[in-house]
Design an enzyme around this catalytic site. Structure first.
Site, PDB file in Angstrom:
ATOM      1  N   ASP A   8     -23.641  29.334 -43.334  1.00  0.00           N
ATOM      2  CA  ASP A   8     -24.642  29.068 -42.311  1.00  0.00           C
ATOM      3  C   ASP A   8     -25.915  28.685 -43.056  1.00  0.00           C
ATOM      4  O   ASP A   8     -26.586  29.544 -43.628  1.00  0.00           O
ATOM      5  CB  ASP A   8     -24.847  30.327 -41.458  1.00  0.00           C
ATOM      6  CG  ASP A   8     -26.045  30.220 -40.507  1.00  0.00           C
ATOM      7  OD1 ASP A   8     -26.618  29.118 -40.391  1.00  0.00           O
ATOM      8  OD2 ASP A   8     -26.401  31.242 -39.898  1.00  0.00           O
ATOM      9  N   LYS A  70     -35.401  22.430 -43.540  1.00  0.00           N
ATOM     10  CA  LYS A  70     -34.415  21.888 -42.595  1.00  0.00           C
ATOM     11  C   LYS A  70     -35.102  21.213 -41.398  1.00  0.00           C
ATOM     12  O   LYS A  70     -34.515  20.398 -40.712  1.00  0.00           O
ATOM     13  CB  LYS A  70     -33.523  23.034 -42.130  1.00  0.00           C
ATOM     14  CG  LYS A  70     -32.266  22.623 -41.379  1.00  0.00           C
ATOM     15  CD  LYS A  70     -31.399  23.857 -41.123  1.00  0.00           C
ATOM     16  CE  LYS A  70     -30.452  23.681 -39.975  1.00  0.00           C
ATOM     17  NZ  LYS A  70     -29.738  24.938 -39.683  1.00  0.00           N
ATOM     18  N   GLU A 171     -23.337  25.225 -35.102  1.00  0.00           N
ATOM     19  CA  GLU A 171     -23.635  26.662 -35.198  1.00  0.00           C
ATOM     20  C   GLU A 171     -23.163  27.449 -33.971  1.00  0.00           C
ATOM     21  O   GLU A 171     -22.476  28.464 -34.129  1.00  0.00           O
ATOM     22  CB  GLU A 171     -25.127  26.863 -35.480  1.00  0.00           C
ATOM     23  CG  GLU A 171     -25.464  26.491 -36.931  1.00  0.00           C
ATOM     24  CD  GLU A 171     -26.925  26.153 -37.180  1.00  0.00           C
ATOM     25  OE1 GLU A 171     -27.770  26.396 -36.281  1.00  0.00           O
ATOM     26  OE2 GLU A 171     -27.239  25.632 -38.271  1.00  0.00           O
ATOM     27  N   ASP A 193     -28.638  29.990 -29.060  1.00  0.00           N
ATOM     28  CA  ASP A 193     -28.966  30.171 -30.476  1.00  0.00           C
ATOM     29  C   ASP A 193     -30.403  29.734 -30.739  1.00  0.00           C
ATOM     30  O   ASP A 193     -30.714  28.541 -30.721  1.00  0.00           O
ATOM     31  CB  ASP A 193     -27.976  29.350 -31.324  1.00  0.00           C
ATOM     32  CG  ASP A 193     -28.237  29.500 -32.836  1.00  0.00           C
ATOM     33  OD1 ASP A 193     -29.238  30.108 -33.233  1.00  0.00           O
ATOM     34  OD2 ASP A 193     -27.410  28.973 -33.613  1.00  0.00           O
TER      35      ASP A 193
HETATM   36 MG    MG Z   1     -29.313  29.999 -37.431  1.00  0.00          MG
END
Ligand code: MG
Ligand code: ADP
Length: 522
Positions: A8, A70, A171, A193
């Site tokens: 992840d 990111k 994810e 999420d």
């Molecule tokens: Mg995450």
């Protein structure tokens, strides 16, 4: 046979897991932590630091410490949202050759893929140390709402880390996989999420042996970082009013404030009030100044309420896209550290009319799902089928600037669609096609993936040549384009000019550069 790890690669924290003896386990790093900060730094004496080691020195070396990179990956330097979200970032962001964002550290402009690659390499090292054997294959997760460019950059990062990325998975899908493995009940679940940088919502159907994503939505520029920024701006304003000093100009003060704001935010998940206490935060002719104030949960809710509302709009759209109503959802799984904020939990509970599931660890579930998928990809028994969707509509720009979608959002992948192009002038020997992803009717409001030139078209009257172009989206959500001449059946050459991704030569060069740099473990 070497094992496949699941990573992840988070905006804030990264986590690695592996299926060991039939069971997925999260691998602790050298310091014993199950997640590592997604941070990279070059210290004053030129050492490269990653993970906890990078985080530990962030306050005193803010300019050369990268966090949340990111947020920049696959994004143009001049995009207004990027400028806004990174306004208070202490490190310098510069424009790369094809307009992409790069990070300037100690005179080198690092591509975001390289930074991600360094973090992936660290996670690989953590896994190798634990397993006592080399690891060469991985499944890496990305936000479901990542576009093609962002996925390509993540794949490049894997190569830079010396990993073969067997699959890129979303994810929330990974979280659902971890949640639903071995479950025999048929149910529809929602995965919400909210991490440090991105937000995803996915609606999935779990049935015996099948995990099917029905719809996904989200925002790749919305997360805990934005919560922190709201608190920081609030405190900056109060301090300015009280003391007449603008802390924005002081990098170290700003970094301390950011840390304190995040900590207060986390405290407010379990307490009604939190304190922000920063002695000696500034200095002027009148002496040292201290910052000391109390933040209530109510104030936090006021500061971030609209952000939470924005996520709920995506949730409503996603449920609608899935052809369902909130009552059809039997479980809501919360993923990501930011879902610990009570306002978030309340909004989700109100919408679905039920409290979220408490059975999964929001920090580890994505890596576990990636590890599960990794072991499935290499195992013989294929008793689980994973069906994901493409998050964004894929299409082309028409001559009048409109966007003509060829593959709609939420179409199950892999998928392939063809379109026949022709010429508009006699003896025209090339046609330029712009490929985009997005939901706007106007081409220029969508994300440009690349331009493709169909070249060497034999001379013919306008409208006569027929060139069939196929657009594939593979199981990774990555787009591939090919073309053929309808009359002859021959392959047509395509010159691809993608924006912001690295060329093979650049990747090789980065790998070579990194080979002799040893990273001290974190
Ligand atoms: Mg995450
Ligand atoms: P990512 O997926 O981006 O790596 P994480 O899932 O690790 O992110 O979540 C990181 C975010 O969660 C950060 O913004 C962090 O401040 C926030 N967070 C962590 N713990 C809490 C908490 N107890 N309350 C509120 N927010 C939290």
């Amino acid at each position: 046979m070497s094992r496949v790890i699941g990573i992840d690669l988070g905006t804030t924290n990264s986590c690695v897991a592996v299926v060991d003896g039939g069971k997925p386990v999260v691998i602790p790093n050298t310091g014993g932590y199950k997640t590592s900060p997604s941070m990279f730094a070059i210290s004053q004496d030129g050492k490269r630091l990653v993970g906890h080691l990078a985080k530990r020195q962030a306050i005193t070396n803010a300019r050369h410490t990268v966090h949340a990179s990111k947020r920049l990956i696959g994004r143009r330097f001049d995009s207004p949202e990027l400028q806004k979200a990174t306004e208070l970032f202490p490190y310098e962001i510069v424009e790369g050759q094809s307009g992409e964002s790069r990070i300037l550290l100690a005179d080198k402009a690092f591509s975001c893929s390289e930074i991600s690659g360094i973090i992936l390499r660290e996670m690989k090292r953590v896994a190798e140390e634990y397993l006592g054997e080399p690891v060469s294959e991985a499944v890496v997760t990305v936000p479901a709402y990542f576009n093609d460019t962002q996925r390509q950059c993540t794949k490049d990062a894997g190569k830079i880390a010396g990993l073969e990325v067997l699959r890129i998975i979303n994810e929330p899908t990974a979280a659902a996989l971890a949640y639903g493995v071995g479950s025999k009940v048929e149910e529809k679940i929602a995965v919400y999420d909210l991490g440090g940088g991105t937000f995803d919502i996915s609606i999935l159907e779990l049935a015996d042996g099948v995990v099917e994503v029905l719809a996904t939505a989200g925002n790749t520029f919305l997360g805990g970082e934005d919560f922190d920024r709201r608190i920081v701006e609030h405190v900056l304003e109060i301090f300015h009013k009280q003391e007449g000093i603008d802390l924005r100009d002081d990098l170290m003060a700003l970094q301390r404030l950011k840390d304190a704001a995040e900590k207060a935010k986390c405290d407010l998940s379990s307490m009604e009030t939190a304190e922000i206490n920063l002695p000696f935060i500034a200095n002027d002719a009148n002496g040292a100044r201290h910052l000391n104030l109390e933040l209530t949960r109510e104030t936090l809710d006021d500061l971030v309420g609209d952000i939470v509302n924005t996520t709920m709009k995506s949730v409503a759209q996603c449920v609608e896209d899935a052809g369902l109503t909130p009552a059809d959802i039997s479980q809501v799984v919360l993923v990501g550290g930011q879902t610990r904020t009570q306002l978030v939990q309340k909004a989700v509970t109100d919408f679905f009319g039920k409290p979220p599931n408490r059975g999964v660890n929001p920090d580890e579930v994505v890596a576990i799902g990636a590890a599960v998928q990794g072991s499935l990809l290499v195992s013989e028994d294929k008793d689980l089928l994973l069906l994901d969707v493409t998050p964004l509509s894929l299409g082309i720009a028409t001559f009048d600037g409109a966007f003509a979608p060829l593959i709609d959002r939420n179409t199950t992948v892999p998928v392939r669609k063809s379109h026949v192009f022709t010429t508009t002038r006699d003896d025209q020997n090339a046609v330029k096609i712009r490929v985009l992803q997005g939901e706007s009717e106007r081409a220029d409001e969508n994300h440009l993936l690349g331009e493709f030139v169909l070249a060497d078209i034999p001379p013919a009257p306008a409208g006569e040549p027929e060139i069939e172009v196929s657009f594939d989206i593979d199981a990774n959500g990555i787009v591939n384009v090919s073309a053929r001449d309808v009359a002859t059946g021959g392959e047509q050459s395509i010159a691809v000019n993608t924006t912001g991704t690295l060329s093979d030569e650049e990747i090789d060069q980065i790998i070579a550069e990194n080979e002799d740099v040893e990273l001290p473990g974190a």
